[in-house]
Design a protein around this motif. Structure first.
Motif, PDB file in Angstrom:
ATOM      1  N   LEU A   1      22.641  -2.412   5.949  1.00 56.44           N
ATOM      2  CA  LEU A   1      23.751  -1.651   5.365  1.00 56.44           C
ATOM      3  C   LEU A   1      24.725  -2.539   4.599  1.00 56.44           C
ATOM      4  O   LEU A   1      25.094  -2.240   3.454  1.00 56.44           O
ATOM      5  CB  LEU A   1      24.494  -0.914   6.484  1.00 56.44           C
ATOM      6  CG  LEU A   1      25.847  -0.276   6.128  1.00 56.44           C
ATOM      7  CD1 LEU A   1      25.667   0.817   5.085  1.00 56.44           C
ATOM      8  CD2 LEU A   1      26.523   0.265   7.371  1.00 56.44           C
ATOM      9  N   VAL A   2      25.125  -3.643   5.201  1.00 55.18           N
ATOM     10  CA  VAL A   2      26.241  -4.429   4.663  1.00 55.18           C
ATOM     11  C   VAL A   2      25.824  -5.346   3.516  1.00 55.18           C
ATOM     12  O   VAL A   2      26.551  -5.464   2.521  1.00 55.18           O
ATOM     13  CB  VAL A   2      26.894  -5.255   5.794  1.00 55.18           C
ATOM     14  CG1 VAL A   2      27.948  -6.203   5.230  1.00 55.18           C
ATOM     15  CG2 VAL A   2      27.516  -4.318   6.819  1.00 55.18           C
ATOM     16  N   VAL A   3      24.676  -5.997   3.630  1.00 56.19           N
ATOM     17  CA  VAL A   3      24.291  -6.988   2.620  1.00 56.19           C
ATOM     18  C   VAL A   3      24.200  -6.392   1.216  1.00 56.19           C
ATOM     19  O   VAL A   3      24.825  -6.908   0.283  1.00 56.19           O
ATOM     20  CB  VAL A   3      22.976  -7.693   3.022  1.00 56.19           C
ATOM     21  CG1 VAL A   3      22.424  -8.510   1.853  1.00 56.19           C
ATOM     22  CG2 VAL A   3      23.213  -8.589   4.226  1.00 56.19           C
ATOM     23  N   PRO A   4      23.448  -5.301   0.997  1.00 53.34           N
ATOM     24  CA  PRO A   4      23.418  -4.745  -0.362  1.00 53.34           C
ATOM     25  C   PRO A   4      24.759  -4.182  -0.817  1.00 53.34           C
ATOM     26  O   PRO A   4      25.083  -4.224  -2.003  1.00 53.34           O
ATOM     27  CB  PRO A   4      22.346  -3.651  -0.281  1.00 53.34           C
ATOM     28  CG  PRO A   4      22.210  -3.331   1.158  1.00 53.34           C
ATOM     29  CD  PRO A   4      22.527  -4.583   1.893  1.00 53.34           C
TER      30      PRO A   4
ATOM     31  N   ALA B   1      22.636   2.782   6.989  1.00 54.00           N
ATOM     32  CA  ALA B   1      23.615   3.668   7.610  1.00 54.00           C
ATOM     33  C   ALA B   1      22.938   4.653   8.557  1.00 54.00           C
ATOM     34  O   ALA B   1      23.433   4.920   9.664  1.00 54.00           O
ATOM     35  CB  ALA B   1      24.398   4.414   6.538  1.00 54.00           C
ATOM     36  N   VAL B   2      21.800   5.216   8.128  1.00 53.36           N
ATOM     37  CA  VAL B   2      21.064   6.175   8.975  1.00 53.36           C
ATOM     38  C   VAL B   2      20.555   5.493  10.240  1.00 53.36           C
ATOM     39  O   VAL B   2      20.693   6.019  11.353  1.00 53.36           O
ATOM     40  CB  VAL B   2      19.906   6.798   8.186  1.00 53.36           C
ATOM     41  CG1 VAL B   2      19.004   7.610   9.117  1.00 53.36           C
ATOM     42  CG2 VAL B   2      20.444   7.679   7.062  1.00 53.36           C
ATOM     43  N   LEU B   3      19.964   4.302  10.064  1.00 45.10           N
ATOM     44  CA  LEU B   3      19.441   3.577  11.220  1.00 45.10           C
ATOM     45  C   LEU B   3      20.559   3.221  12.185  1.00 45.10           C
ATOM     46  O   LEU B   3      20.402   3.376  13.409  1.00 45.10           O
ATOM     47  CB  LEU B   3      18.723   2.308  10.750  1.00 45.10           C
ATOM     48  CG  LEU B   3      18.141   1.403  11.846  1.00 45.10           C
ATOM     49  CD1 LEU B   3      17.140   2.171  12.697  1.00 45.10           C
ATOM     50  CD2 LEU B   3      17.486   0.176  11.229  1.00 45.10           C
ATOM     51  N   LEU B   4      21.682   2.781  11.664  1.00 41.17           N
ATOM     52  CA  LEU B   4      22.798   2.428  12.532  1.00 41.17           C
ATOM     53  C   LEU B   4      23.335   3.653  13.261  1.00 41.17           C
ATOM     54  O   LEU B   4      23.654   3.603  14.455  1.00 41.17           O
ATOM     55  CB  LEU B   4      23.908   1.789  11.695  1.00 41.17           C
ATOM     56  CG  LEU B   4      25.116   1.213  12.449  1.00 41.17           C
ATOM     57  CD1 LEU B   4      24.663   0.102  13.394  1.00 41.17           C
ATOM     58  CD2 LEU B   4      26.152   0.678  11.474  1.00 41.17           C
ATOM     59  N   ALA B   5      23.419   4.788  12.556  1.00 38.94           N
ATOM     60  CA  ALA B   5      23.902   6.019  13.194  1.00 38.94           C
ATOM     61  C   ALA B   5      22.967   6.470  14.306  1.00 38.94           C
ATOM     62  O   ALA B   5      23.416   6.907  15.372  1.00 38.94           O
ATOM     63  CB  ALA B   5      24.042   7.114  12.138  1.00 38.94           C
ATOM     64  N   VAL B   6      21.662   6.364  14.078  1.00 41.99           N
ATOM     65  CA  VAL B   6      20.675   6.761  15.091  1.00 41.99           C
ATOM     66  C   VAL B   6      20.791   5.869  16.318  1.00 41.99           C
ATOM     67  O   VAL B   6      20.781   6.348  17.460  1.00 41.99           O
ATOM     68  CB  VAL B   6      19.256   6.705  14.500  1.00 41.99           C
ATOM     69  CG1 VAL B   6      18.221   6.894  15.609  1.00 41.99           C
ATOM     70  CG2 VAL B   6      19.074   7.786  13.431  1.00 41.99           C
TER      71      VAL B   6
END
Length: 220
Positions: free
Chosen positions: A64-67, A210-215
């Motif tokens: 999420l953060v790097v790009p 973002a989706v992976l982190l939310a899951v």
């Protein structure tokens, strides 16, 4: 060369007339590289040494953060040639033939307006209010010296010369863009419609992260 607040872009003057001239914020790139280095250091350390779900959370955060960081610091650039203005903003790439440009505007941000009324911000050319104030102060001091020299009857070759640039560097860049527009705006080769492309190479990884982190957070 950058202004004291380290926010001014610099043109690549090595390009020939047939190539693009590139304007980027060297300070933005430097800040982005430092921030990316810190993020990667912390993220990789978590991937290697953490336990349980922490490595997966670190991986999602990195995706999420790097790009996102790269998009807003290293990616922005403005490319010009005799036919068009190409703007690479964090999430979009805008191509404007000079004939489609109406004007440039510099307030709290630098912007280009098209003949259809659409406005696009030039992320790679940030406004520096500090540099503007410094240039204005130098002009004022030079004018004061010139007035004093004239009043005293002295001839001083440097009395009316500012101690530094008479314009902030980003304002000089905008002057360059206006000159290119005025020179090539009516050229037959510079006609056409604007095109806008979303930067899916940036948006895709950010959304996936973002989706992976939310899951991962949801199943905690």
């Amino acid at each position: 060369m950058t202004t004291p607040d380290h926010q001014s872009p610099a043109p690549d003057h090595s390009a020939s007339e047939s190539q693009d001239r590139v304007y980027r914020s060297h300070a933005g790139i430097a800040a982005g590289v430092l921030l990316l280095g810190l993020v990667l250091w912390l993220g990789i350390d978590a991937l290697v040494s953490a336990h349980g779900r922490a490595p997966w959370l670190a991986l999602a955060a990195l995706i999420l953060v790097v790009p996102a960081v790269a998009a807003f610091t290293v990616r922005p650039a403005v490319f010009t040639n005799h036919e068009r203005l190409r703007i690479r903003n964090p999430l979009r790439v805008i191509v404007l033939p000079w004939g489609s440009v109406a004007s440039f505007r510099s307030t709290y941000s630098n912007e280009v307006l098209t003949t259809s009324g659409t406005k696009y911000q030039l992320w790679a050319i940030p406004v520096s209010l500090r540099a503007r104030k410094k240039a204005a102060r130098q002009q004022s001091q030079a004018a004061t010296r010139a007035a004093r020299a004239a009043k005293s009857g002295r001839t001083d070759a440097r009395s009316g010369v500012p101690d530094g640039p008479s314009r902030a560097q980003t304002d000089q860049v905008m002057d360059d863009l206006r000159e290119l527009f005025e020179t090539h705006g009516k050229s037959e080769r510079a006609q056409g419609e604007p095109t806008v492309r979303w930067a899916y190479e940036v948006i895709g990884p950010v959304v996936a992260g973002a989706v992976l982190l939310a899951v991962l957070l949801a199943i905690a």
